[in-house]
Design a protein around this motif. Structure first.
Motif, short mmCIF file in Angstrom:
data_model
loop_
_atom_site.label_atom_id
_atom_site.label_comp_id
_atom_site.label_asym_id
_atom_site.label_seq_id
_atom_site.Cartn_x
_atom_site.Cartn_y
_atom_site.Cartn_z
N ASP A 76 0.63 -1.49 0.13
CA ASP A 76 -0.29 -0.30 -0.19
C ASP A 76 1.05 1.64 -0.04
O ASP A 76 1.08 2.02 1.06
CB ASP A 76 -0.67 0.20 1.15
N PRO A 100 -6.53 -0.51 -7.90
CA PRO A 100 -7.46 -0.49 -6.65
C PRO A 100 -8.06 -1.73 -7.27
O PRO A 100 -8.50 -2.01 -8.21
CB PRO A 100 -7.93 0.31 -6.30
N SER A 101 -9.25 -2.36 -6.63
CA SER A 101 -10.17 -3.55 -7.07
C SER A 101 -11.28 -2.09 -7.44
O SER A 101 -12.21 -1.96 -6.67
CB SER A 101 -10.76 -4.72 -5.88
N ALA A 125 -14.57 -2.39 -5.74
CA ALA A 125 -14.65 -1.53 -4.66
C ALA A 125 -15.56 -0.92 -4.44
O ALA A 125 -15.67 -0.34 -3.60
CB ALA A 125 -13.66 -1.60 -3.79
N GLU A 147 -9.62 7.12 -6.03
CA GLU A 147 -8.39 7.19 -4.36
C GLU A 147 -7.46 7.96 -4.67
O GLU A 147 -6.21 7.97 -3.72
CB GLU A 147 -7.60 5.85 -4.12
N ARG A 188 -12.99 0.55 1.06
CA ARG A 188 -11.47 0.88 1.32
C ARG A 188 -11.01 2.23 1.81
O ARG A 188 -9.25 2.34 2.31
CB ARG A 188 -10.10 0.84 -0.22
N CYS A 189 -12.27 2.68 2.68
CA CYS A 189 -11.32 4.10 2.36
C CYS A 189 -10.79 4.14 4.12
O CYS A 189 -9.62 5.07 3.79
CB CYS A 189 -13.33 4.58 2.56
N THR A 236 -8.93 2.11 5.08
CA THR A 236 -7.06 1.86 4.58
C THR A 236 -6.56 2.63 3.82
O THR A 236 -5.56 2.97 4.41
CB THR A 236 -6.91 0.03 4.72
N VAL A 237 -6.82 3.07 3.24
CA VAL A 237 -6.30 4.21 1.97
C VAL A 237 -6.06 5.72 2.61
O VAL A 237 -4.79 6.30 2.57
CB VAL A 237 -7.12 4.82 1.00
N CYS A 277 -14.36 9.01 6.91
CA CYS A 277 -14.81 8.17 5.51
C CYS A 277 -16.21 7.44 6.00
O CYS A 277 -16.87 6.45 6.24
CB CYS A 277 -14.08 6.85 6.28
#
Length: 216
Positions: free
Chosen positions: A38, A44-45, A48, A55, A179-180, A182-183, A213
């Motif tokens: 990361d 990115p997926s 998601a 992102e 993913r918010c 985590t990013v 988030c």
């Protein structure tokens, strides 16, 4: 002993070796793409719901939040010893109302915008208070210059307000995606490290993005 291969046999052997090498290379590239750490380069997926652009906008949002936190030093210095309180409800309401109007004009979710800017304001005030406490304990840490809020600080805050609004707009899908967090945590850590934030400003950055988030 087996007979040496003829020209066609040698060609087939070379082709098999090339095919095996290409297959291995494809596997390595695919694995690196899927398992990259990361650092901002990960793919990115799409499942998601957050595009690479969204992102990237989160990363921009974090950077701008750090820039806005840095203005707390100038605001705290301007207010120091003047009796002017850290809290300024009139000015704070003016900022929130202005952002609300601009968000409505852009067709953005106004609740999301208000939530983020409320955090930005509270974080800035928290850093101001922490700095005042620090200066009270050690006067040698007092800044040498007292900036002019209207001429020097307000224009910076106005610029950052517009840029933050655009970052929120671009980050839209990522802010409500899985993913918010985590990013955001990754980008906060990278930004804090690259900017050399101390504990006070690092905590301020956390506060400035506390509800970024949250689902709208």
């Amino acid at each position: 002993m087996p007979a040496p291969p003829d020209g066609r046999g040698r060609s087939r052997a070379v082709l098999r070796r090339c095919a095996a090498a290409l297959a291995l290379l494809y596997c390595v590239v695919a694995c690196v793409s899927d398992q990259r750490d990361d650092t901002g380069s990960a793919r990115p997926s799409t499942a998601a719901g957050a595009s690479p652009a969204a992102e990237q906008a989160v990363r921009t949002l974090v950077r701008l939040a750090a820039e806005r936190i840095a203005t707390a030093d100038s605001v705290a210095a301007a207010k120091w010893g003047t009796g002017r309180p850290v809290d300024d409800p009139v000015a704070e309401k003016a900022v929130l109302d202005a952002m609300d109007t601009r968000a409505a004009r852009l067709g953005m979710d106004r609740e999301v915008v208000r939530r983020v800017f409320e955090d930005q304001i509270e974080a800035n005030k928290a850093v101001q208070r922490a700095l005042h406490e620090r200066w009270e304990e050690d006067s040698e840490l007092l800044p040498a210059l007292r900036p002019d809020l209207v001429k020097q600080v307000d224009p910076v805050l106005d610029r950052l307000g517009g840029e933050l609004l655009e970052a929120i707009r671009g980050a839209g899908p990522a802010l409500s995606g899985p993913r918010c967090a985590t990013v955001l945590d990754r980008d906060k850590a990278l930004t804090a490290r690259s900017a050399g934030l101390d504990a006070v400003h690092g905590d301020g950055l956390d506060r400035a993005l506390a509800h970024t988030c949250d689902a709208p």
